[in-house]
Design a protein around this motif. Structure first.
Motif, PDB file in Angstrom:
ATOM      1  N   ASN A 119      -0.839  36.713 -26.250  1.00 29.38           N
ATOM      2  CA  ASN A 119      -0.109  35.906 -27.236  1.00 29.38           C
ATOM      3  C   ASN A 119       0.283  34.550 -26.663  1.00 29.38           C
ATOM      4  O   ASN A 119       0.205  33.521 -27.341  1.00 29.38           O
ATOM      5  CB  ASN A 119       1.130  36.652 -27.734  1.00 29.38           C
ATOM      6  CG  ASN A 119       0.788  37.784 -28.687  1.00 29.38           C
ATOM      7  OD1 ASN A 119      -0.326  37.843 -29.221  1.00 29.38           O
ATOM      8  ND2 ASN A 119       1.720  38.690 -28.897  1.00 29.38           N
ATOM      9  N   LYS A 120       0.720  34.548 -25.406  1.00 25.62           N
ATOM     10  CA  LYS A 120       1.069  33.269 -24.762  1.00 25.62           C
ATOM     11  C   LYS A 120      -0.179  32.399 -24.588  1.00 25.62           C
ATOM     12  O   LYS A 120      -0.138  31.188 -24.769  1.00 25.62           O
ATOM     13  CB  LYS A 120       1.740  33.540 -23.407  1.00 25.62           C
ATOM     14  CG  LYS A 120       2.136  32.289 -22.640  1.00 25.62           C
ATOM     15  CD  LYS A 120       3.061  31.358 -23.406  1.00 25.62           C
ATOM     16  CE  LYS A 120       4.458  31.874 -23.506  1.00 25.62           C
ATOM     17  NZ  LYS A 120       5.394  30.876 -24.086  1.00 25.62           N
ATOM     18  N   THR A 171      -0.490  28.715 -26.338  1.00 28.94           N
ATOM     19  CA  THR A 171      -0.530  27.514 -25.498  1.00 28.94           C
ATOM     20  C   THR A 171      -1.929  26.975 -25.241  1.00 28.94           C
ATOM     21  O   THR A 171      -2.089  25.833 -24.824  1.00 28.94           O
ATOM     22  CB  THR A 171       0.107  27.799 -24.120  1.00 28.94           C
ATOM     23  OG1 THR A 171      -0.639  28.855 -23.485  1.00 28.94           O
ATOM     24  CG2 THR A 171       1.564  28.197 -24.258  1.00 28.94           C
ATOM     25  N   GLY A 172      -2.941  27.801 -25.466  1.00 29.21           N
ATOM     26  CA  GLY A 172      -4.305  27.396 -25.124  1.00 29.21           C
ATOM     27  C   GLY A 172      -4.548  27.375 -23.625  1.00 29.21           C
ATOM     28  O   GLY A 172      -5.450  26.682 -23.145  1.00 29.21           O
ATOM     29  N   SER A 173      -3.776  28.128 -22.882  1.00 19.99           N
ATOM     30  CA  SER A 173      -3.878  28.104 -21.422  1.00 19.99           C
ATOM     31  C   SER A 173      -5.154  28.788 -20.925  1.00 19.99           C
ATOM     32  O   SER A 173      -5.628  29.765 -21.503  1.00 19.99           O
ATOM     33  CB  SER A 173      -2.668  28.806 -20.794  1.00 19.99           C
ATOM     34  OG  SER A 173      -1.496  28.055 -21.024  1.00 19.99           O
ATOM     35  N   ASP A 174      -5.689  28.257 -19.828  1.00 17.84           N
ATOM     36  CA  ASP A 174      -6.821  28.880 -19.154  1.00 17.84           C
ATOM     37  C   ASP A 174      -6.380  30.115 -18.365  1.00 17.84           C
ATOM     38  O   ASP A 174      -7.160  31.036 -18.157  1.00 17.84           O
ATOM     39  CB  ASP A 174      -7.482  27.891 -18.173  1.00 17.84           C
ATOM     40  CG  ASP A 174      -8.155  26.736 -18.892  1.00 17.84           C
ATOM     41  OD1 ASP A 174      -8.769  26.970 -19.954  1.00 17.84           O
ATOM     42  OD2 ASP A 174      -8.074  25.602 -18.398  1.00 17.84           O
ATOM     43  N   GLU A 212      11.066  31.677 -14.241  1.00 13.39           N
ATOM     44  CA  GLU A 212      11.261  31.072 -15.569  1.00 13.39           C
ATOM     45  C   GLU A 212       9.933  30.822 -16.260  1.00 13.39           C
ATOM     46  O   GLU A 212       8.907  30.612 -15.615  1.00 13.39           O
ATOM     47  CB  GLU A 212      12.060  29.779 -15.465  1.00 13.39           C
ATOM     48  CG  GLU A 212      11.409  28.663 -14.686  1.00 13.39           C
ATOM     49  CD  GLU A 212      12.299  27.425 -14.624  1.00 13.39           C
ATOM     50  OE1 GLU A 212      11.982  26.462 -15.343  1.00 13.39           O
ATOM     51  OE2 GLU A 212      13.277  27.434 -13.859  1.00 13.39           O
ATOM     52  N   GLU A 213       9.988  30.884 -17.583  1.00 17.48           N
ATOM     53  CA  GLU A 213       8.790  30.652 -18.385  1.00 17.48           C
ATOM     54  C   GLU A 213       8.441  29.176 -18.341  1.00 17.48           C
ATOM     55  O   GLU A 213       9.320  28.316 -18.422  1.00 17.48           O
ATOM     56  CB  GLU A 213       9.058  31.105 -19.821  1.00 17.48           C
ATOM     57  CG  GLU A 213       7.806  31.335 -20.597  1.00 17.48           C
ATOM     58  CD  GLU A 213       8.010  32.239 -21.808  1.00 17.48           C
ATOM     59  OE1 GLU A 213       7.803  31.744 -22.917  1.00 17.48           O
ATOM     60  OE2 GLU A 213       8.378  33.414 -21.613  1.00 17.48           O
ATOM     61  N   ARG A 214       7.154  28.885 -18.215  1.00 22.67           N
ATOM     62  CA  ARG A 214       6.730  27.482 -18.161  1.00 22.67           C
ATOM     63  C   ARG A 214       5.252  27.377 -18.521  1.00 22.67           C
ATOM     64  O   ARG A 214       4.507  28.345 -18.400  1.00 22.67           O
ATOM     65  CB  ARG A 214       6.977  26.878 -16.777  1.00 22.67           C
ATOM     66  CG  ARG A 214       6.125  27.463 -15.676  1.00 22.67           C
ATOM     67  CD  ARG A 214       6.367  26.792 -14.321  1.00 22.67           C
ATOM     68  NE  ARG A 214       7.550  27.330 -13.686  1.00 22.67           N
ATOM     69  CZ  ARG A 214       8.515  26.567 -13.136  1.00 22.67           C
ATOM     70  NH1 ARG A 214       8.412  25.258 -13.145  1.00 22.67           N
ATOM     71  NH2 ARG A 214       9.554  27.130 -12.557  1.00 22.67           N
ATOM     72  N   VAL A 242       3.240  30.635 -17.435  1.00 21.23           N
ATOM     73  CA  VAL A 242       3.919  31.732 -16.744  1.00 21.23           C
ATOM     74  C   VAL A 242       4.885  32.376 -17.729  1.00 21.23           C
ATOM     75  O   VAL A 242       5.618  31.668 -18.434  1.00 21.23           O
ATOM     76  CB  VAL A 242       4.709  31.232 -15.514  1.00 21.23           C
ATOM     77  CG1 VAL A 242       5.451  32.381 -14.841  1.00 21.23           C
ATOM     78  CG2 VAL A 242       3.816  30.502 -14.528  1.00 21.23           C
ATOM     79  N   ILE A 243       4.853  33.718 -17.818  1.00 16.74           N
ATOM     80  CA  ILE A 243       5.878  34.423 -18.578  1.00 16.74           C
ATOM     81  C   ILE A 243       6.702  35.241 -17.584  1.00 16.74           C
ATOM     82  O   ILE A 243       6.236  35.548 -16.481  1.00 16.74           O
ATOM     83  CB  ILE A 243       5.284  35.310 -19.693  1.00 16.74           C
ATOM     84  CG1 ILE A 243       4.416  36.444 -19.136  1.00 16.74           C
ATOM     85  CG2 ILE A 243       4.496  34.465 -20.680  1.00 16.74           C
ATOM     86  CD1 ILE A 243       3.963  37.463 -20.186  1.00 16.74           C
ATOM     87  N   THR A 244       7.911  35.575 -17.969  1.00 13.64           N
ATOM     88  CA  THR A 244       8.808  36.275 -17.043  1.00 13.64           C
ATOM     89  C   THR A 244       8.739  37.796 -17.188  1.00 13.64           C
ATOM     90  O   THR A 244       9.377  38.510 -16.425  1.00 13.64           O
ATOM     91  CB  THR A 244      10.271  35.815 -17.260  1.00 13.64           C
ATOM     92  OG1 THR A 244      10.616  36.044 -18.630  1.00 13.64           O
ATOM     93  CG2 THR A 244      10.424  34.341 -16.940  1.00 13.64           C
ATOM     94  N   ASP A 245       7.967  38.270 -18.162  1.00 15.85           N
ATOM     95  CA  ASP A 245       7.844  39.719 -18.363  1.00 15.85           C
ATOM     96  C   ASP A 245       6.951  40.336 -17.279  1.00 15.85           C
ATOM     97  O   ASP A 245       6.021  39.703 -16.796  1.00 15.85           O
ATOM     98  CB  ASP A 245       7.211  40.004 -19.729  1.00 15.85           C
ATOM     99  CG  ASP A 245       8.057  39.500 -20.873  1.00 15.85           C
ATOM    100  OD1 ASP A 245       9.056  40.167 -21.198  1.00 15.85           O
ATOM    101  OD2 ASP A 245       7.741  38.439 -21.421  1.00 15.85           O
TER     102      ASP A 245
END
Length: 198
Positions: free
Chosen positions: A98-99, A103-106, A134-136, A194-197
């Motif tokens: 989902n993240k 975000t379209g992250s690689d 932290e999420e970023r 980065v997610i914190t989960d």
């Protein structure tokens, strides 16, 4: 992509954590790297029970070659590699995916813990824990070079095309071959989240 070598005592827990993921339509590629124990029996049992499990049996070549082989056979938009003594929270890949879509992250990174005798503990190194604090979302590794402290491959998902296009694979016959793969991916990525989960 699940790398299997001599882990029959952990393998059921690992595969159970994958077949029960909340993210639907995932492909599970199990690479049996010539494991001499009874892992192959467990793998066949799960393959016969679940349609989304594919199995690659190869002569023992080491984790790097096994991982690269699995990645090349993957068909998903995003991929990950894990060892067969790892387990994943049941909603882990849904959160990471989902993240990634948002975000379209690689690359999307989640927090890692150590599991010993059924008890979860923090990773011992503070620099690694700080990566997940932290999420970023960053557009360049220069924005957060501390990411390099997290060189694991198994707490991340990656755009498959991105990995293959930039040849972000593991060097064969190398111990801790995840570090060169992950570090190269960081350098080539247009966006990393980065997610914190866990």
């Amino acid at each position: 992509v699940v790398l299997v070598y001599n882990t029959e005592q952990y393998l059921r827990d690992c595969l159970d954590s994958l077949v029960n993921q909340t993210l639907e339509d995932i492909e599970i590629i199990v690479v049996n790297d010539g494991s001499p124990d009874d892992s192959h029996i467990i793998i066949e049992e799960y393959k016969n029970k679940y349609d989304n499990i594919k199995v690659i049996n190869q002569e023992n070549s080491g984790g790097a070659i096994a991982g690269n082989n699995g990645l090349k056979h993957a068909t998903g938009e995003y991929v990950t590699i894990m060892d067969s003594d790892d387990i994943v929270h049941l909603d882990a890949y849904e959160k990471l995916y989902n993240k990634a879509i948002q975000t379209g992250s690689d690359i999307v990174i989640g927090k890692a813990n150590i599991l010993i005798n059924g008890i979860q503990k923090d990773v011992i190194y503070e620099k690694e824990r700080n990566v997940w604090k932290e999420e970023r979302t960053i557009n360049n590794i220069k924005e957060f070079p501390d990411l390099f402290y997290d060189g694991f491959y198994w707490n991340k998902i990656y755009k498959r095309d991105f990995l293959l296009k930039n040849d972000c694979l593991m060097p064969p016959k190398m111990l801790y071959a995840d570090r060169p793969m992950v570090n190269k991916a960081y350098l080539y990525a247009n966006k990393i989240s980065v997610i914190t989960d866990i």
